[in-house]
Scaffold this motif. Sequence first.
Motif, PDB file in Angstrom:
ATOM      1  N   VAL A  48       0.802  -1.208   0.116  1.00  0.00           N
ATOM      2  CA  VAL A  48       0.151   0.126  -0.141  1.00  0.00           C
ATOM      3  C   VAL A  48       0.804   1.327   0.093  1.00  0.00           C
ATOM      4  O   VAL A  48       1.759   1.377   0.842  1.00  0.00           O
ATOM      5  CB  VAL A  48      -0.833  -0.047   1.144  1.00  0.00           C
ATOM      6  N   ASP A  49       0.671   2.313  -0.836  1.00  0.00           N
ATOM      7  CA  ASP A  49       1.291   3.398  -1.019  1.00  0.00           C
ATOM      8  C   ASP A  49       2.712   3.178  -1.782  1.00  0.00           C
ATOM      9  O   ASP A  49       2.985   3.823  -3.034  1.00  0.00           O
ATOM     10  CB  ASP A  49       1.486   4.061   0.378  1.00  0.00           C
ATOM     11  N   ARG A  50       3.531   2.508  -1.142  1.00  0.00           N
ATOM     12  CA  ARG A  50       4.829   2.051  -1.992  1.00  0.00           C
ATOM     13  C   ARG A  50       4.775   0.618  -2.472  1.00  0.00           C
ATOM     14  O   ARG A  50       3.932  -0.254  -2.026  1.00  0.00           O
ATOM     15  CB  ARG A  50       6.028   2.309  -0.990  1.00  0.00           C
ATOM     16  N   TRP A  51       5.707   0.315  -3.215  1.00  0.00           N
ATOM     17  CA  TRP A  51       5.812  -1.184  -3.761  1.00  0.00           C
ATOM     18  C   TRP A  51       7.332  -1.211  -4.085  1.00  0.00           C
ATOM     19  O   TRP A  51       7.937  -0.529  -4.087  1.00  0.00           O
ATOM     20  CB  TRP A  51       4.863  -1.257  -5.240  1.00  0.00           C
ATOM     21  N   LEU A  52       7.532  -2.721  -4.526  1.00  0.00           N
ATOM     22  CA  LEU A  52       8.745  -3.139  -4.856  1.00  0.00           C
ATOM     23  C   LEU A  52       8.605  -3.536  -6.477  1.00  0.00           C
ATOM     24  O   LEU A  52       7.993  -4.591  -6.666  1.00  0.00           O
ATOM     25  CB  LEU A  52       9.265  -4.017  -3.815  1.00  0.00           C
ATOM     26  N   PRO A  53       9.278  -2.974  -7.381  1.00  0.00           N
ATOM     27  CA  PRO A  53       9.210  -3.417  -8.701  1.00  0.00           C
ATOM     28  C   PRO A  53       9.618  -4.810  -8.878  1.00  0.00           C
ATOM     29  O   PRO A  53      10.615  -5.390  -8.241  1.00  0.00           O
ATOM     30  CB  PRO A  53      10.082  -2.311  -9.470  1.00  0.00           C
ATOM     31  N   GLY A  54       9.096  -5.533  -9.631  1.00  0.00           N
ATOM     32  CA  GLY A  54       9.434  -7.088  -9.927  1.00  0.00           C
ATOM     33  C   GLY A  54       8.709  -7.998  -8.981  1.00  0.00           C
ATOM     34  O   GLY A  54       9.297  -9.149  -9.237  1.00  0.00           O
ATOM     35  N   VAL A  55       8.289  -7.575  -7.831  1.00  0.00           N
ATOM     36  CA  VAL A  55       7.731  -8.355  -6.718  1.00  0.00           C
ATOM     37  C   VAL A  55       5.956  -8.593  -6.903  1.00  0.00           C
ATOM     38  O   VAL A  55       5.487  -7.859  -6.975  1.00  0.00           O
ATOM     39  CB  VAL A  55       7.946  -8.031  -5.211  1.00  0.00           C
ATOM     40  N   ASP A  56       5.900  -9.960  -7.131  1.00  0.00           N
ATOM     41  CA  ASP A  56       4.524 -10.061  -7.660  1.00  0.00           C
ATOM     42  C   ASP A  56       3.649  -9.964  -6.391  1.00  0.00           C
ATOM     43  O   ASP A  56       3.251 -11.175  -5.810  1.00  0.00           O
ATOM     44  CB  ASP A  56       4.567 -11.410  -8.332  1.00  0.00           C
ATOM     45  N   VAL A  57       3.242  -9.021  -5.911  1.00  0.00           N
ATOM     46  CA  VAL A  57       2.222  -8.643  -4.798  1.00  0.00           C
ATOM     47  C   VAL A  57       1.511  -7.410  -5.421  1.00  0.00           C
ATOM     48  O   VAL A  57       1.786  -6.551  -5.885  1.00  0.00           O
ATOM     49  CB  VAL A  57       2.955  -8.153  -3.643  1.00  0.00           C
ATOM     50  N   PRO A  58      -0.019  -7.411  -5.333  1.00  0.00           N
ATOM     51  CA  PRO A  58      -0.948  -6.497  -5.561  1.00  0.00           C
ATOM     52  C   PRO A  58      -0.592  -5.353  -4.691  1.00  0.00           C
ATOM     53  O   PRO A  58       0.027  -5.119  -3.624  1.00  0.00           O
ATOM     54  CB  PRO A  58      -2.262  -6.685  -5.099  1.00  0.00           C
ATOM     55  N   VAL A  59      -0.637  -4.046  -5.516  1.00  0.00           N
ATOM     56  CA  VAL A  59      -0.473  -2.664  -5.142  1.00  0.00           C
ATOM     57  C   VAL A  59      -1.405  -1.773  -5.237  1.00  0.00           C
ATOM     58  O   VAL A  59      -2.213  -1.807  -5.936  1.00  0.00           O
ATOM     59  CB  VAL A  59       0.805  -2.055  -5.887  1.00  0.00           C
ATOM     60  N   VAL A  60      -1.744  -1.380  -3.781  1.00  0.00           N
ATOM     61  CA  VAL A  60      -2.689  -0.081  -3.828  1.00  0.00           C
ATOM     62  C   VAL A  60      -2.199   1.216  -3.670  1.00  0.00           C
ATOM     63  O   VAL A  60      -1.541   1.385  -2.494  1.00  0.00           O
ATOM     64  CB  VAL A  60      -3.943  -0.326  -2.658  1.00  0.00           C
ATOM     65  N   ARG A  61      -2.390   1.903  -4.664  1.00  0.00           N
ATOM     66  CA  ARG A  61      -1.627   3.354  -4.465  1.00  0.00           C
ATOM     67  C   ARG A  61      -2.311   4.417  -5.458  1.00  0.00           C
ATOM     68  O   ARG A  61      -3.436   4.204  -5.734  1.00  0.00           O
ATOM     69  CB  ARG A  61      -0.276   3.099  -5.052  1.00  0.00           C
TER      70      ARG A  61
END
Length: 344
Positions: free
Chosen positions: A144-157
């Motif tokens: 949430v808010d931030r994310w890690l490129p290339g990591v297969d996790v949904p992102v809410v931003r």
Amino acid sequence: MASIKDVAAEAGVSVATVSRALNGHPSVSPAARARVLAAVEALGYRPNAVARSLRTHQTRTLGLVISDVLNPYFAELARSVEEEARALGYSVIIGNADERPDLQDHHVATLLDRRIDGLLVSPTDGGSPGMLDAVRAGTPMVFVDRWLPGVDVPVVRSDGRAAVRDLVTHLHALGHRRLAIIAGPAATTTGRERVDAFREALGAHGLPLPGAYIGQGDFQADSGRRVTEGFLALPEPPEVVFAADNLMALGALDAIRARGLRVPDDIALAAFDDIRWFVHTDPPITAIAQPTGELGRAAVRALVDRIEGRPGASVTLPAQLVPRRSCGEPDPAQSPSPVRRSTP
């Protein structure tokens, strides 16, 4: 304190029937379920959550690891997460990473030891080994808010790029040409994104972004103060300081006032991440507002989907420019000037 045996005796059913009724088993008749629920209410019975978790392999508990609990943005985010989780029947345990990867790992490990059902994380400093291990182990997780490129996790931003474009267009229309930015940590996706978006938006208007007009901050007020002092000491100071988060904006305001300068007469100020008291400063601060409450609620819904076997999708919500008077805008009570959103 009433026990499950007391409930069974009160309802006139077996202990097994009470257990099945409380867990929603379809074999229990509506009449028996009604008697069990009435007995639970009358006796004030509270099921043992630990015992239930051993049977169901679920604790109905979510973990939330945020970057900085003292930041008003993350405090509001945590509140919306807790409210939405409660509405869906989950509790939340919060860990404050304080922008430190080692603390993030500590909280992730502690939460997993408590058998939480899933994790919401705003990754600090590009992630941490323990968090990445949790991803690889298949722990239900949402960024949430931030994310890690290339990591297969949904992102809410939120869509920070579009809002930064709107801000630069707004500043250009006000006649500003020398624009500087207090950047967030380059190791975070939000830190990089806001600088890149600012540079691109300036380029679209034919404006440069000299290296001297990029100050490295850390999403804390002290860094905003330090960077702004450096800007003000330049032979040609910027006309506008854009702080990439609210705490750095407050630090910038301190530095400007310490010099005896006035906003916006001597230098303009804008911020990413609106906070409630920006309207109470003199002048009120122009800011980019993220839909913080909805981000928290959407993140919980995405995580619960993953926990309950449904695909959890990434969500991107629009951020909004909120013009006030810290960049030389006219008083809206005298001359309203609505800002049009640019298309992504």
